[in-house]
Scaffold this motif. Structure first.
Motif, PDB file in Angstrom:
ATOM      1  N   GLN A 113       0.966  -1.194  -0.063  1.00 29.15           N
ATOM      2  CA  GLN A 113      -0.063  -0.059   0.106  1.00 29.15           C
ATOM      3  C   GLN A 113       0.983   1.204  -0.003  1.00 29.15           C
ATOM      4  N   ILE A 114       0.268   2.251  -0.734  1.00 26.24           N
ATOM      5  CA  ILE A 114       1.005   3.346  -0.708  1.00 26.24           C
ATOM      6  C   ILE A 114      -0.249   4.607  -0.218  1.00 26.24           C
ATOM      7  N   LYS A 115       0.132   5.369   0.798  1.00 24.10           N
ATOM      8  CA  LYS A 115      -0.693   6.415   1.088  1.00 24.10           C
ATOM      9  C   LYS A 115      -0.187   7.683   0.802  1.00 24.10           C
ATOM     10  N   VAL A 116      -1.011   8.407  -0.234  1.00 21.79           N
ATOM     11  CA  VAL A 116      -0.747   9.776  -0.851  1.00 21.79           C
ATOM     12  C   VAL A 116      -1.298  10.719   0.106  1.00 21.79           C
ATOM     13  N   LEU A 117      -0.384  11.473   0.765  1.00 21.10           N
ATOM     14  CA  LEU A 117      -0.930  12.480   1.712  1.00 21.10           C
ATOM     15  C   LEU A 117      -1.208  13.755   1.346  1.00 21.10           C
ATOM     16  N   LEU A 118      -2.063  14.662   2.005  1.00 19.84           N
ATOM     17  CA  LEU A 118      -2.353  15.779   1.313  1.00 19.84           C
ATOM     18  C   LEU A 118      -1.175  16.843   1.639  1.00 19.84           C
ATOM     19  N   LYS A 119      -1.071  17.823   0.548  1.00 17.60           N
ATOM     20  CA  LYS A 119       0.058  18.727   0.990  1.00 17.60           C
ATOM     21  C   LYS A 119       0.122  19.448   1.964  1.00 17.60           C
ATOM     22  N   GLU A 120      -1.109  19.814   2.306  1.00 17.48           N
ATOM     23  CA  GLU A 120      -1.095  20.536   3.641  1.00 17.48           C
ATOM     24  C   GLU A 120      -0.796  19.785   4.917  1.00 17.48           C
ATOM     25  N   GLN A 121      -0.623  18.553   4.859  1.00 19.93           N
ATOM     26  CA  GLN A 121      -0.335  17.530   6.092  1.00 19.93           C
ATOM     27  C   GLN A 121       1.260  17.800   6.486  1.00 19.93           C
ATOM     28  N   THR A 122       1.220  17.832   7.816  1.00 17.29           N
ATOM     29  CA  THR A 122       2.664  18.007   8.303  1.00 17.29           C
ATOM     30  C   THR A 122       3.376  16.735   8.046  1.00 17.29           C
ATOM     31  N   ILE A 123       4.640  16.848   7.925  1.00 15.17           N
ATOM     32  CA  ILE A 123       5.568  15.541   7.512  1.00 15.17           C
ATOM     33  C   ILE A 123       5.870  14.840   8.619  1.00 15.17           C
ATOM     34  N   ILE A 124       5.445  13.275   8.734  1.00 16.64           N
ATOM     35  CA  ILE A 124       5.218  12.607   9.881  1.00 16.64           C
ATOM     36  C   ILE A 124       6.682  12.199  10.484  1.00 16.64           C
ATOM     37  N   ARG A 125       6.856  12.459  11.624  1.00 14.50           N
ATOM     38  CA  ARG A 125       8.207  12.036  12.373  1.00 14.50           C
ATOM     39  C   ARG A 125       8.055  10.673  13.127  1.00 14.50           C
ATOM     40  N   ALA A 126       9.202  10.279  13.636  1.00 16.89           N
ATOM     41  CA  ALA A 126       9.137   8.814  14.021  1.00 16.89           C
ATOM     42  C   ALA A 126       8.358   8.959  15.398  1.00 16.89           C
ATOM     43  N   ASN A 127       7.907   9.755  16.239  1.00 19.00           N
ATOM     44  CA  ASN A 127       7.189   9.830  17.232  1.00 19.00           C
ATOM     45  C   ASN A 127       5.950  10.540  17.247  1.00 19.00           C
ATOM     46  N   ASP A 128       5.657  10.888  16.040  1.00 18.28           N
ATOM     47  CA  ASP A 128       4.352  11.457  15.794  1.00 18.28           C
ATOM     48  C   ASP A 128       3.307  10.486  15.660  1.00 18.28           C
ATOM     49  N   PRO A 129       2.092  10.818  16.029  1.00 17.75           N
ATOM     50  CA  PRO A 129       1.015  10.003  16.126  1.00 17.75           C
ATOM     51  C   PRO A 129       0.512   9.780  14.590  1.00 17.75           C
ATOM     52  N   THR A 130      -0.056   8.497  14.269  1.00 18.04           N
ATOM     53  CA  THR A 130      -0.660   8.320  13.031  1.00 18.04           C
ATOM     54  C   THR A 130      -1.900   7.634  13.259  1.00 18.04           C
ATOM     55  N   PHE A 131      -2.729   7.694  11.906  1.00 15.91           N
ATOM     56  CA  PHE A 131      -3.907   7.164  12.083  1.00 15.91           C
ATOM     57  C   PHE A 131      -4.291   6.520  10.534  1.00 15.91           C
ATOM     58  N   SER A 132      -5.083   5.740  10.395  1.00 19.43           N
ATOM     59  CA  SER A 132      -5.617   5.013   9.256  1.00 19.43           C
ATOM     60  C   SER A 132      -7.078   4.776   9.168  1.00 19.43           C
ATOM     61  N   LEU A 133      -7.611   4.572   8.061  1.00 20.05           N
ATOM     62  CA  LEU A 133      -9.095   4.165   7.783  1.00 20.05           C
ATOM     63  C   LEU A 133      -9.328   3.071   7.288  1.00 20.05           C
ATOM     64  N   GLN A 134     -10.247   2.327   7.851  1.00 15.03           N
ATOM     65  CA  GLN A 134     -10.789   1.209   7.594  1.00 15.03           C
ATOM     66  C   GLN A 134     -12.275   1.231   7.078  1.00 15.03           C
ATOM     67  N   PRO A 135     -12.757   0.824   5.924  1.00 13.17           N
ATOM     68  CA  PRO A 135     -11.824   0.422   4.986  1.00 13.17           C
ATOM     69  C   PRO A 135     -11.384   1.762   4.178  1.00 13.17           C
ATOM     70  N   ALA A 136     -10.014   1.257   3.494  1.00  9.30           N
ATOM     71  CA  ALA A 136      -9.213   2.377   2.825  1.00  9.30           C
ATOM     72  C   ALA A 136      -9.805   2.648   1.623  1.00  9.30           C
ATOM     73  N   THR A 137      -9.749   4.006   1.212  1.00  8.87           N
ATOM     74  CA  THR A 137     -10.210   4.286  -0.175  1.00  8.87           C
ATOM     75  C   THR A 137      -9.308   5.293  -0.851  1.00  8.87           C
ATOM     76  N   ASN A 138      -9.743   5.092  -2.229  1.00 10.25           N
ATOM     77  CA  ASN A 138      -8.976   6.138  -3.270  1.00 10.25           C
ATOM     78  C   ASN A 138      -9.774   6.505  -4.243  1.00 10.25           C
ATOM     79  N   PRO A 139      -9.532   7.435  -5.227  1.00 13.82           N
ATOM     80  CA  PRO A 139     -10.445   7.728  -6.248  1.00 13.82           C
ATOM     81  C   PRO A 139     -11.212   6.570  -6.871  1.00 13.82           C
ATOM     82  N   ASN A 140     -10.256   5.401  -7.082  1.00 16.66           N
ATOM     83  CA  ASN A 140     -10.762   4.371  -7.994  1.00 16.66           C
ATOM     84  C   ASN A 140     -11.629   3.314  -7.015  1.00 16.66           C
TER      85      ASN A 140
END
Length: 760
Positions: A113-140
């Protein structure tokens, strides 16, 4: 018990989890293959078509390895995320295959999987929190709303920091009636406390937040991509974003009702009202009409308005008037005539409509008794018509010229010549016919027929120029021989036969005039011409792309490069196209036709220049059957940088020590090697001067006249900083030999041997 057989291929993937990137970034995937088997093997690695959807490339990355037993090798796949890629999670598969050597163990699929981020999103560092969505979606792969149902999205949050943190979720792009956020209850809230408003996580813990999405009733059908933002209480400035792609399916539901206002008429039209209610979620653009349900159409229908645009959940009404006719079809006796009709509705977007549309009826009352007077008028009209026929027999219709026209008002040069068509009524009165060209003026007539027999005579193909039909003479496709580009005016004159009874002698010519324009044949037009980048090193391939509008068949393309000083960058590259704008074989795979828009696009066509400099490239398109051409140049200058200028080594007697001491008469061996682009100037001073070799050797004899230092100076004609390297040395004179002494040591008498005496 079946024995487990270990796969002889070991695969190590870095990174092992989800990859992150932003539009325009380059993403790398490192794959290490270890052949743990007992035989050598050829191993194929490739990324499936799922990656093509993301990169919009028609070629999947592919590599092949040949590994001996217990040998390993790393492969790096590098690809770019297009700058206009929509954010989302994209799926693809890494496939490892060895069909010839390990067919029983391969292919091996590794979902990625490749997660394409928004341009406005902060670059994620090693200790930054992350989150994901299920089900994952994309334009297709969007989430699809079902009527009346709620979409459930699970948001998984990972607290990767070393502190306890609280997280809140929001959808800033949506109204509050679109979504509900449900945080998990921990059981420690207590009775009577307010609802949970955040997710609290210990360091390293994961938690889930439920996001429920619903579609309001007045939502338009289509694709939506709202933003989901996660807020961290410890890091309020951290921007964590994700997009949810949603599809609201189209609902086509249009209610149509016909209400009667006036349905019994004698002179005025009937009046009705059509009420419409859009119960769907699309904008309806409707056109109204009606038709009879009887055997014969006797009414005309008029809507006010006859076109409407109806938004979802809206209602409107349209007035309909039904006018019976014609007047002579009205009943003379009885209760009248019932006219049945049906409302017809057409959607301008061809969206579905109800199969059953409303119907109506109109009662057309019978005539009053006094309208029998009309019958008398009809009889009088018949008598008048008979009288007119008698008069026409005594006064024949004159010759009349009709339908004088060209095969087209505008003709493309080279495709055809101007051909004329006309029709002559009462042609038997014709004596002579002349076609002249009045603009631009021409003295001689284009066509001159002196008799009716010439017009109707058959040629060698058993065809005649003009064909008689009843009272008309129809002449079609008459050649004029006019083919050059210009604006023309043609005049047709038809002359009567002389002394025709009842035809005035001053009206002997019927005349017709038509304009015709012959325009230039369109040529293939260059719409765009670009390079893959603006800066290169000398020797690099310049990849060109262009798009051409095929208004005419393409004959040849020339690519010409010009420097800033006006000189050419090299030989002109020409591509000769076959019939039908078919590219030559060397670029055929790089070109693609768009038949719908009559366009041809070629990408990544290589081009080389002869030396560095600044260039403007021109693309010239030549069309079949035309001397004109379309020219387009690259929008920006192309900069070709020279190869870096470098002194590889500069040695004196095999050493690069900068300071040396020699004796007079010693042999000095100078060696050098330089690298750079064409036209490098190499100078050894003193005393050799300019040399031609980029790598060479010279020998000198050390003497007092040899100047120090000896320097190697390298420069090129492209403005690169010159490179210099040298040696400082000293030549010493040889020491003179010691001077011999002229004194000898004294002779001691005791040292002189005495002569021996002879004894007798």
């Amino acid at each position: 018990m079946q024995q487990f057989i270990q796969n002889p291929l070991k695969v190590i993937i870095d990174p092992s989890g989800i990859q992150f990137g932003m539009p325009g970034d380059s993403v790398e995937l490192h794959v290490t293959i270890i052949n743990q088997g007992e035989q050598s093997a050829v191993i194929d690695l490739f990324l499936d078509e799922g990656l093509e959807i993301l990169t919009r490339s028609q070629i999947s990355p592919r590599e092949s390895l040949a590994l001996d037993p217990q040998q390993s090798q790393e492969v790096t796949f590098r690809f770019e995320i297009p700058i206009d890629t929509l954010p989302g999670t994209y799926d693809y598969t890494l496939v490892v295959d060895s069909p010839n050597h390990y067919p029983q163990y391969t292919p091996i699929n590794y979902p990625r999987q490749i997660k394409v981020l928004l341009k406005e999103q902060t670059i994620i560092r090693a200790n930054d929190p992350t989150f994901s969505l299920q089900p994952a979606t994309n334009p297709n792969k969007p989430l699809v709303f079902k009527l009346g149902e709620t979409l459930q999205v699970e948001v998984t949050v990972h607290n990767r920091s070393s502190r306890v943190d609280r997280f809140r979720l929001n959808c800033p792009d949506l109204d509050e009636n679109w979504f509900t956020i449900i945080y998990p209850r921990t059981g420690a809230e207590g009775q009577g406390l307010s609802e949970v408003t955040a997710l609290e996580l210990l360091p390293g813990d994961r938690g889930q937040i439920r996001l429920e999405l619903r579609s309001p009733r007045d939502t338009f059908a289509g694709n939506y991509s709202p933003t989901v933002r996660l807020y961290s209480e410890n890091s309020p400035d951290l921007v964590l974003l994700e997009l949810v792609y949603i599809l609201v399916p189209t609902i086509y539901h249009l209610d149509v009702e016909l209400n009667t206002i006036l349905a019994q008429v004698s002179r005025s039209p009937g009046k009705y009202e059509v009420r419409l209610a859009n119960q769907g979620n699309t904008v309806r653009e409707l056109i109204f009409s009606a038709k009879t349900r009887d055997e014969e159409e006797l009414c005309t229908y008029k809507y006010q308005p006859d076109e409407i645009r109806l938004l979802p959940s809206k209602t409107t009404q349209v007035n309909l008037t039904v006018k019976p006719g014609p007047w002579w079809r009205r009943s003379l006796f009885g209760a009248g005539q019932v006219l049945n009709f049906q409302v017809e509705i057409k959607d301008q977007q061809n969206l579905p409509l109800s199969n059953t549309l409303p119907t109506g009826s109109l009662l057309w009352k019978a005539r009053p008794w006094w309208q029998f007077l009309l019958l008398i008028l009809v009889i009088l009209a018949i008598l008048g018509g008979v009288g007119f026929l008698i008069w026409r027999l005594l006064n024949p219709e004159p010759l009349k010229l009709e339908n004088f026209q060209a095969n087209a008002p505008q003709i493309i040069e080279g495709d055809n010549q101007v051909r004329l068509n006309w029709e002559i009524r009462n042609y038997k009165q014709l004596q002579k016919l002349v076609v002249t060209q009045t603009q631009p003026p021409r003295k001689e007539p284009l066509l001159n027929y002196n008799s009716l027999q010439e017009l109707t005579a058959k040629d060698n193909t058993n065809k005649s120029l003009c064909v008689p039909q009843k009272e008309s003479l129809i002449c079609s496709n008459v050649s004029t021989g006019v083919t050059k580009k210009d604006k023309y005016t043609f005049k047709l004159e038809a002359y009567y036969r002389k002394n025709i009874p009842l035809i005035p002698q001053n009206v002997l010519v019927a005349t017709g005039i038509i304009p015709v324009e012959i325009v230039e044949k369109p040529i293939a037009k260059v719409l765009s011409f670009n390079t893959d980048k603006s800066e290169y090193r000398n020797g690099d391939k310049i990849l060109l792309s262009w798009k051409i509008q095929l208004l005419n068949e393409l004959k040849r393309l020339d690519i010409i490069g010009n420097r800033d000083d006006g000189t050419s960058s090299g030989a002109t590259v020409s591509y000769n196209f076959k019939q039908g704008s078919v590219p030559p074989e060397n670029i055929k795979k790089l070109c693609k036709d768009d038949n719908q828009h009559q366009q041809q696009t070629c990408t990544n066509v290589p081009y080389m220049v002869s030396k560095p400099g600044n260039f403007i490239l021109q693309l010239k398109a030549f069309s079949q059957g035309s001397d004109r051409l379309s020219v387009e140049q690259t929008p920006n200058k192309i900069k070709v940088l020279p190869l870096p200028l470098r002194i590889v080594y500069f040695k004196l007697n095999g050493s690069e020590e900068p300071s040396r001491v020699f004796k007079e008469g010693d042999i000095l061996t100078i060696e050098w090697k330089v690298e750079g682009d064409k036209g490098i100037n190499v100078e050894l001073s003193p005393p050799i001067g300019t040399v031609k070799e980029l790598q060479g050797k010279r020998q000198l004899r050390a003497n007092q006249g040899l100047q120090s230092p000896i320097e190697l100076k390298v420069s090129d004609p492209f403005g690169s900083p010159p490179q210099t390297k040298g040696f400082v040395f000293q030549v010493n004179k040889p020491q003179p030999p010691p001077t011999p002494s002229n004194t000898f040591p004294p002779i001691q008498p005791n040292n002189i041997p005495l002569p021996r005496r002879k004894l007798f």
